[in-house]
Design a protein around this motif. Structure first.
Motif, PDB file in Angstrom:
ATOM      1  N   THR A  97     -19.505   8.263  11.484  1.00  0.00           N
ATOM      2  CA  THR A  97     -19.710   8.729  10.102  1.00  0.00           C
ATOM      3  C   THR A  97     -20.187   7.562   9.239  1.00  0.00           C
ATOM      4  OG1 THR A  97     -17.982  10.414  10.319  1.00  0.00           O
ATOM      5  CG2 THR A  97     -18.616   9.764   8.081  1.00  0.00           C
ATOM      6  N   LEU A  98     -21.183   7.835   8.410  1.00  0.00           N
ATOM      7  CA  LEU A  98     -21.658   6.847   7.452  1.00  0.00           C
ATOM      8  C   LEU A  98     -21.135   7.233   6.080  1.00  0.00           C
ATOM      9  CD1 LEU A  98     -23.410   4.408   6.712  1.00  0.00           C
ATOM     10  CD2 LEU A  98     -25.300   5.994   6.343  1.00  0.00           C
ATOM     11  N   LEU A  99     -20.343   6.313   5.496  1.00  0.00           N
ATOM     12  CA  LEU A  99     -19.763   6.555   4.173  1.00  0.00           C
ATOM     13  C   LEU A  99     -20.629   5.879   3.112  1.00  0.00           C
ATOM     14  CD1 LEU A  99     -17.504   7.537   2.280  1.00  0.00           C
ATOM     15  CD2 LEU A  99     -16.292   5.379   2.801  1.00  0.00           C
ATOM     16  N   ILE A 100     -21.087   6.665   2.159  1.00  0.00           N
ATOM     17  CA  ILE A 100     -21.838   6.129   1.016  1.00  0.00           C
ATOM     18  C   ILE A 100     -20.974   6.343  -0.213  1.00  0.00           C
ATOM     19  CG2 ILE A 100     -23.929   6.286  -0.361  1.00  0.00           C
ATOM     20  CD1 ILE A 100     -25.390   7.370   2.046  1.00  0.00           C
ATOM     21  N   ARG A 101     -20.491   5.234  -0.774  1.00  0.00           N
ATOM     22  CA  ARG A 101     -19.593   5.302  -1.940  1.00  0.00           C
ATOM     23  C   ARG A 101     -20.383   4.806  -3.168  1.00  0.00           C
ATOM     24  NH1 ARG A 101     -15.358   2.296  -0.219  1.00  0.00           N
ATOM     25  NH2 ARG A 101     -14.335   4.155   0.652  1.00  0.00           N
ATOM     26  N   VAL A 102     -20.462   5.656  -4.209  1.00  0.00           N
ATOM     27  CA  VAL A 102     -21.262   5.326  -5.393  1.00  0.00           C
ATOM     28  C   VAL A 102     -20.408   5.435  -6.648  1.00  0.00           C
ATOM     29  CG1 VAL A 102     -23.409   6.111  -4.337  1.00  0.00           C
ATOM     30  CG2 VAL A 102     -22.061   7.705  -5.707  1.00  0.00           C
ATOM     31  N   VAL A 103     -20.799   4.693  -7.648  1.00  0.00           N
ATOM     32  CA  VAL A 103     -20.239   4.821  -9.003  1.00  0.00           C
ATOM     33  C   VAL A 103     -21.414   5.104  -9.931  1.00  0.00           C
ATOM     34  CG1 VAL A 103     -19.000   3.705 -10.889  1.00  0.00           C
ATOM     35  CG2 VAL A 103     -18.332   3.266  -8.499  1.00  0.00           C
ATOM     36  N   GLU A 104     -21.427   6.282 -10.514  1.00  0.00           N
ATOM     37  CA  GLU A 104     -22.568   6.677 -11.338  1.00  0.00           C
ATOM     38  C   GLU A 104     -22.542   5.976 -12.696  1.00  0.00           C
ATOM     39  OE1 GLU A 104     -22.312  10.857 -11.719  1.00  0.00           O
ATOM     40  OE2 GLU A 104     -23.246  11.294  -9.784  1.00  0.00           O
ATOM     41  N   TYR A 105     -23.751   5.680 -13.185  1.00  0.00           N
ATOM     42  CA  TYR A 105     -23.875   5.253 -14.575  1.00  0.00           C
ATOM     43  C   TYR A 105     -23.524   6.434 -15.464  1.00  0.00           C
ATOM     44  CZ  TYR A 105     -26.210   0.771 -13.726  1.00  0.00           C
ATOM     45  OH  TYR A 105     -26.495  -0.498 -13.360  1.00  0.00           O
ATOM     46  N   PRO A 106     -22.964   6.187 -16.625  1.00  0.00           N
ATOM     47  CA  PRO A 106     -22.668   7.293 -17.544  1.00  0.00           C
ATOM     48  C   PRO A 106     -23.960   7.918 -18.083  1.00  0.00           C
ATOM     49  CG  PRO A 106     -22.257   5.190 -18.622  1.00  0.00           C
ATOM     50  CD  PRO A 106     -22.523   4.881 -17.180  1.00  0.00           C
ATOM     51  N   THR A 107     -23.843   9.140 -18.573  1.00  0.00           N
ATOM     52  CA  THR A 107     -24.968   9.833 -19.188  1.00  0.00           C
ATOM     53  C   THR A 107     -25.039   9.467 -20.668  1.00  0.00           C
ATOM     54  OG1 THR A 107     -24.742  11.664 -17.649  1.00  0.00           O
ATOM     55  CG2 THR A 107     -26.002  12.087 -19.669  1.00  0.00           C
ATOM     56  N   ILE A 108     -26.252   9.244 -21.147  1.00  0.00           N
ATOM     57  CA  ILE A 108     -26.433   8.912 -22.567  1.00  0.00           C
ATOM     58  C   ILE A 108     -26.309  10.199 -23.378  1.00  0.00           C
ATOM     59  CG2 ILE A 108     -28.020   8.013 -24.304  1.00  0.00           C
ATOM     60  CD1 ILE A 108     -29.267   6.300 -22.118  1.00  0.00           C
ATOM     61  N   ASN A 109     -25.364  10.197 -24.279  1.00  0.00           N
ATOM     62  CA  ASN A 109     -25.171  11.345 -25.158  1.00  0.00           C
ATOM     63  C   ASN A 109     -26.207  11.343 -26.280  1.00  0.00           C
ATOM     64  OD1 ASN A 109     -23.702  13.652 -26.318  1.00  0.00           O
ATOM     65  ND2 ASN A 109     -23.086  12.179 -27.893  1.00  0.00           N
ATOM     66  N   ARG A 110     -26.339  10.225 -26.981  1.00  0.00           N
ATOM     67  CA  ARG A 110     -27.342  10.083 -28.026  1.00  0.00           C
ATOM     68  C   ARG A 110     -27.648   8.609 -28.223  1.00  0.00           C
ATOM     69  NH1 ARG A 110     -24.004  11.532 -33.610  1.00  0.00           N
ATOM     70  NH2 ARG A 110     -22.292  10.048 -33.297  1.00  0.00           N
ATOM     71  N   ILE A 111     -28.778   8.333 -28.883  1.00  0.00           N
ATOM     72  CA  ILE A 111     -29.219   6.961 -29.124  1.00  0.00           C
ATOM     73  C   ILE A 111     -29.316   6.750 -30.631  1.00  0.00           C
ATOM     74  CG2 ILE A 111     -31.094   5.298 -28.797  1.00  0.00           C
ATOM     75  CD1 ILE A 111     -31.788   6.763 -26.222  1.00  0.00           C
ATOM     76  N   ASN A 112     -28.673   5.702 -31.115  1.00  0.00           N
ATOM     77  CA  ASN A 112     -28.694   5.376 -32.537  1.00  0.00           C
ATOM     78  C   ASN A 112     -29.219   3.950 -32.731  1.00  0.00           C
ATOM     79  OD1 ASN A 112     -27.692   7.821 -33.413  1.00  0.00           O
ATOM     80  ND2 ASN A 112     -25.553   7.135 -33.332  1.00  0.00           N
ATOM     81  N   ILE A 113     -29.840   3.727 -33.862  1.00  0.00           N
ATOM     82  CA  ILE A 113     -30.226   2.381 -34.285  1.00  0.00           C
ATOM     83  C   ILE A 113     -29.542   2.122 -35.605  1.00  0.00           C
ATOM     84  CG2 ILE A 113     -32.137   0.851 -34.896  1.00  0.00           C
ATOM     85  CD1 ILE A 113     -33.951   2.522 -33.147  1.00  0.00           C
ATOM     86  N   GLU A 114     -28.790   1.051 -35.679  1.00  0.00           N
ATOM     87  CA  GLU A 114     -28.016   0.742 -36.882  1.00  0.00           C
ATOM     88  C   GLU A 114     -28.414  -0.630 -37.417  1.00  0.00           C
ATOM     89  OE1 GLU A 114     -23.912   1.020 -35.922  1.00  0.00           O
ATOM     90  OE2 GLU A 114     -23.966   3.190 -35.532  1.00  0.00           O
ATOM     91  N   GLY A 115     -28.299  -0.760 -38.740  1.00  0.00           N
ATOM     92  CA  GLY A 115     -28.587  -2.043 -39.387  1.00  0.00           C
ATOM     93  C   GLY A 115     -30.030  -2.220 -39.786  1.00  0.00           C
ATOM     94  N   ASN A 116     -30.890  -1.234 -39.474  1.00  0.00           N
ATOM     95  CA  ASN A 116     -32.313  -1.356 -39.794  1.00  0.00           C
ATOM     96  C   ASN A 116     -32.596  -0.773 -41.166  1.00  0.00           C
ATOM     97  OD1 ASN A 116     -31.578   1.125 -38.412  1.00  0.00           O
ATOM     98  ND2 ASN A 116     -33.742   1.705 -38.561  1.00  0.00           N
ATOM     99  N   ALA A 117     -33.235  -1.577 -42.006  1.00  0.00           N
ATOM    100  CA  ALA A 117     -33.628  -1.131 -43.332  1.00  0.00           C
ATOM    101  C   ALA A 117     -35.135  -1.279 -43.538  1.00  0.00           C
ATOM    102  CB  ALA A 117     -32.879  -1.932 -44.409  1.00  0.00           C
ATOM    103  N   ARG A 118     -35.700  -2.333 -42.989  1.00  0.00           N
ATOM    104  CA  ARG A 118     -37.135  -2.578 -43.179  1.00  0.00           C
ATOM    105  C   ARG A 118     -38.005  -1.667 -42.315  1.00  0.00           C
ATOM    106  NH1 ARG A 118     -37.657  -5.179 -47.914  1.00  0.00           N
ATOM    107  NH2 ARG A 118     -36.178  -6.906 -48.052  1.00  0.00           N
ATOM    108  N   LEU A 119     -37.513  -1.324 -41.128  1.00  0.00           N
ATOM    109  CA  LEU A 119     -38.228  -0.415 -40.240  1.00  0.00           C
ATOM    110  C   LEU A 119     -37.364   0.821 -40.013  1.00  0.00           C
ATOM    111  CD1 LEU A 119     -39.733  -2.851 -37.553  1.00  0.00           C
ATOM    112  CD2 LEU A 119     -40.894  -1.786 -39.491  1.00  0.00           C
ATOM    113  N   ARG A 120     -37.956   1.974 -40.213  1.00  0.00           N
ATOM    114  CA  ARG A 120     -37.203   3.219 -40.085  1.00  0.00           C
ATOM    115  C   ARG A 120     -36.975   3.577 -38.619  1.00  0.00           C
ATOM    116  NH1 ARG A 120     -41.135   4.277 -43.905  1.00  0.00           N
ATOM    117  NH2 ARG A 120     -42.367   5.387 -42.327  1.00  0.00           N
ATOM    118  N   ASP A 121     -36.003   4.480 -38.394  1.00  0.00           N
ATOM    119  CA  ASP A 121     -35.745   4.950 -37.030  1.00  0.00           C
ATOM    120  C   ASP A 121     -37.005   5.525 -36.395  1.00  0.00           C
ATOM    121  OD1 ASP A 121     -33.177   4.197 -37.528  1.00  0.00           O
ATOM    122  OD2 ASP A 121     -32.276   6.176 -37.227  1.00  0.00           O
ATOM    123  N   SER A 122     -37.772   6.277 -37.184  1.00  0.00           N
ATOM    124  CA  SER A 122     -38.988   6.899 -36.649  1.00  0.00           C
ATOM    125  C   SER A 122     -40.008   5.874 -36.190  1.00  0.00           C
ATOM    126  CB  SER A 122     -39.602   7.820 -37.703  1.00  0.00           C
ATOM    127  OG  SER A 122     -39.935   7.083 -38.873  1.00  0.00           O
TER     128      SER A 122
END
Length: 768
Positions: A97-122
């Motif tokens: 038997t070949l055992l493949i053991r993995v730990v998944e990266y988490p799923t991104i729920n949402r992406i935020n940018i904070e601290g920006n005033a000179r350049l907008r999120d868009s």
């Protein structure tokens, strides 16, 4: 390894023999390990919650019953890790038997940018490649961080920092947050030059696209440092010097340094100008058997004694190649052979006609035009499938496509076709914005404060057509205009235009209102290298309304005629060398047009303009001279105040609108004239202010008049004959983001008693 062991044994030492023995054992052990193979009947996967078993096996590339070595197992683990879905991967053989053991990266729920005033999120989010509902990948997050940081650097904020962080949530989800610490703009504080003897720093600074930081730093982005812009500026400097007779000019290096506080850049260009050359003898010779060079000699325009420039050479080569095609000579190539004469600083130029490679255009591929139709781009490419391949035509096509103004980037390249004697021309473009919608206010010293709204589209529906709609209302007038043009009617160099204009005025200088409408289609086509001819039809409607009883009797009588509708056929010929580039320091504009009217009235309206411009004193001072005039002659009917010429500040400075010319002797109403003529002489020069302010000075003299009312109905008119006026003044030119403004301070040197003068006005600066 074996040679290493042999050397140790040859030394004869006991320690050496022990080391050698261990090395041999290790070598054979490693070889055995790598040679070991495993066969698995079952594959067990642990730790996966979101990624399916079949997907993991696909990444691993392992089949049941397949024999794998240790190296193969390692490759399988690496392939799973490369998917970017897992934080850790272990591949463990356990019997069958070949055992493949993995730990998944988490799923991104949402992406935020904070601290920006000179350049907008868009503005920043397009740089982020991480996506919600996909696996979080630290490597991608770091790449996104670098992209956001670079976006700030392009805005001149090189000290801005961006830190990615994750906020754990339930169900193996995270919020990805980019925390921005903005910084002040790192501006270009100073641009200087070393080695420039002919042109001053201020003159060379005006050549560059990069500008020093000035009072408009909050609006103008060109005062921020950009390596790409500096590279383009090197080319601009080279072109500038080459076109002015310096073929040996070179930018030796560009030194870019930060100030100690890291809040500004200091850019220094190290130049080597070389000597200025003129053209010596200019000849054409042929190395093609049976081809007479004499007809090609007549096609060249470079003349002996003219200042050297590569621009007229390129123009001559284009003429020669076109003449060759017209004479049935294909695959002709023009080699330019230059002989230096250091003693008299001249360059002898010989155009050599040589056989070119027999290569044909297989096809033309156009990519990247999501909006613009293929035919709009192909209209700028003079070659078609099956034509002989000409690299110069390809370069010229790229220049013409860029000149459309529709694209942010244009690349035209040729590559090998399906056979050795065929090429494929690739045209790659990046669409840019071509429309604008604006609302605002403006001020004109003739009409006062006004509100404006406009819509303009230079690439309507991707067809290369221009469309504009303008609405303005001021204290004394209201204007509505619409224009449309097709630049390549029937796929030819034939511009079709359509113009509609409607206006009403409340004339403060006379007690009457006007209403005018004009509809005018036109066709424009080239008649020479710098000449254009426009043919047009026009329908005009004009009416005088709400005439006060105290107004001029002449105007009352003209209003009694009622509304007037006329048709006209006309032409305009223009000859313009300002855009040819053959002489970068001078240009000439000639324009003459006539309209032949019929309908309620029959008339001939003629207008003409002759203008010239040149730069002197190492291009620090610009001299301009303009002669402009017009004449209106009626064969049936009579001219009215709605038809005659008036001398506004655009035509002659220093007077109010309708401030000069024929006037009613009793009411002082301005009547306009059937003829006008004016000479304008002016100079523009630096004021010693930093070039980044965009402020220069000027002085001018205007001399002219408007005269001849025509039918006076027996009333007394003063200044009905040519009575010249003269005005002198000083100007301040200011190049601003909203347009080039011009402030004129005037003094009437010669005027009449009832003229209405003014000592100051502000206008949009225009060339002749």
């Amino acid at each position: 390894m074996h040679r290493f062991v042999g050397r140790l044994l040859a030394q004869g030492g006991a320690t050496a023999r022990r080391i050698a023995t261990v090395a041999v054992i290790a070598t054979f052990t490693a070889g055995a390990a790598f040679a070991q193979s495993f066969v698995f009947n079952n594959v067990s996967i642990e730790g996966n919650q979101r990624v399916a078993v079949g997907t993991i096996l696909t990444y691993a590339g392992i089949s049941q019953g397949e024999a794998l070595t240790t190296a193969g197992l390692n490759d399988a683990a690496q392939a799973i890790r490369a998917s970017g879905l897992f934080e850790s991967v272990d591949v463990i053989p356990s019997g069958s038997t070949l055992l493949i053991r993995v730990v998944e990266y988490p799923t991104i729920n949402r992406i935020n940018i904070e601290g920006n005033a000179r350049l907008r999120d868009s503005e920043l989010l397009p740089f982020v490649q991480s996506q919600p509902r996909r696996a979080y990948n630290p490597t991608q997050a770091e790449s996104d961080t670098a992209a956001i940081t670079q976006a700030y650097a392009q805005q001149g904020r090189i000290n801005a920092t961006v830190t990615p962080s994750i906020i754990p949530l339930s169900d193996n989800r995270v919020d990805l947050v980019f925390v921005v610490t903005e910084s002040a703009v790192t501006e270009v504080e100073r641009i200087s030059f070393l080695g420039n003897r002919t042109y001053s720093d201020s003159r060379l600074q005006r050549v560059l696209d990069t500008k020093q930081a000035g009072v408009l730093r909050a609006i103008i982005s060109r005062d921020t440092y950009s390596p790409e812009r500096v590279a383009a500026d090197r080319e601009l400097l080279t072109d500038f010097y080459n076109s002015r007779g310096y073929p040996d000019f070179v930018v030796q290096n560009v030194d870019v340094a930060l100030t100690r506080e890291r809040d500004a850049y200091l850019i220094t260009y190290n130049l080597r100008e070389g000597q200025k050359f003129a053209f010596g003898s200019v000849t054409v010779t042929s190395e093609i058997e049976g081809l007479d060079p004499a007809p090609f000699q007549d096609a060249i325009r470079v003349r002996q004694g003219a200042t050297y420039s590569p621009v007229p050479i390129e123009t001559d080569i284009t003429r020669i190649e076109r003449l060759a095609v017209n004479r049935g000579v294909n695959f002709l190539q023009v080699d330019t052979r230059i002989t230096r004469n250091p003693r008299d600083l001249t360059l002898d130029l010989n155009y050599v006609l040589v056989p070119g490679p027999r290569i044909f255009v297989e096809r033309i591929d156009i990519e990247g035009n999501g909006t613009t139709l293929d035919r709009v781009i192909r209209n700028q490419v003079d070659v078609v499938e099956g034509d002989p391949f000409n690299p110069r035509e390809i370069r010229d096509s790229a220049r013409r496509i860029r000149a459309l103004g529709f694209f942010q980037d244009v690349a035209v390249n040729a590559r090998q076709g399906t056979t050795e004697n065929q090429v494929i021309v690739d045209v790659d473009v990046v669409e840019g914005p071509t429309g604008s919608l604006s609302f605002g206010a403006n001020y004109n010293s003739d009409t006062g404060l006004g509100l404006v709204a406009s819509y303009k589209q230079s690439n309507f529906q991707g067809r290369g057509q221009s469309l504009s709609f303008d609405l303005s209302t001021a204290e004394t007038n209201r204007n509505l205009s619409f224009s449309f043009s097709e630049p390549a009617l029937l796929g030819r160099d034939l511009r079709m235009g359509l113009n509609l204009a409607y206006s009403t005025t409340d004339n403060e200088n006379a007690l009457y209102d006007t209403e005018k409408f004009r509809f005018s289609p036109s066709l424009t086509f080239p008649v020479s290298e710098n000449g254009r001819l426009t043919l047009q039809y026009a329908f005009d409607y004009a009416d005088l309304t709400d005439v006060s009883a105290s107004a001029s009797q002449i105007i009352i009588n003209e209003a009694a005629i009622g509304s007037v509708s006329t048709h006209s056929l006309g032409y305009t010929y223009s000859y313009d060398t300002r855009r040819s580039g053959l002489n970068p320091n001078a240009g000439v504009l000639l324009r003459f047009g006539q309209e032949y009217g019929f309908g309620d009235a029959q008339f001939i309206k003629s207008t003409a303009l002759v203008g010239a411009e040149t730069k002197v004193w190492n291009e620090e001072v610009t001299l301009r001279a303009t002669l402009e005039g017009g004449h209106l002659a009626y064969q049936e009917g009579t001219s009215r105040v709605t038809d005659r010429f008036f001398m506004g500040s655009r035509v002659m400075r220093g007077f109010e609108a309708g401030g000069i010319g024929p006037r009613d002797a009793l009411t002082d109403d301005a009547l306009g004239g059937n003829a006008f003529a004016v000479v304008r002489l002016e100079t523009e020069f630096p004021l010693g202010l930093p070039s980044e302010y965009g402020i220069t000075g000027g002085a001018f003299i205007d001399y002219g008049s408007v005269w001849n009312v025509g039918e006076t109905f027996g009333e007394t008119v003063i200044y009905d004959e040519f009575t010249p006026r003269a005005v002198a003044g000083l100007s301040v030119f200011w190049t601003t983001p909203i347009g080039p403004l011009r402030f004129n301070f005037t003094e009437a040197l010669q005027s009449e008693e009832f003229d209405n003068t003014k000592s100051f006005d502000v206008t949009i600066s225009t060339s002749f």
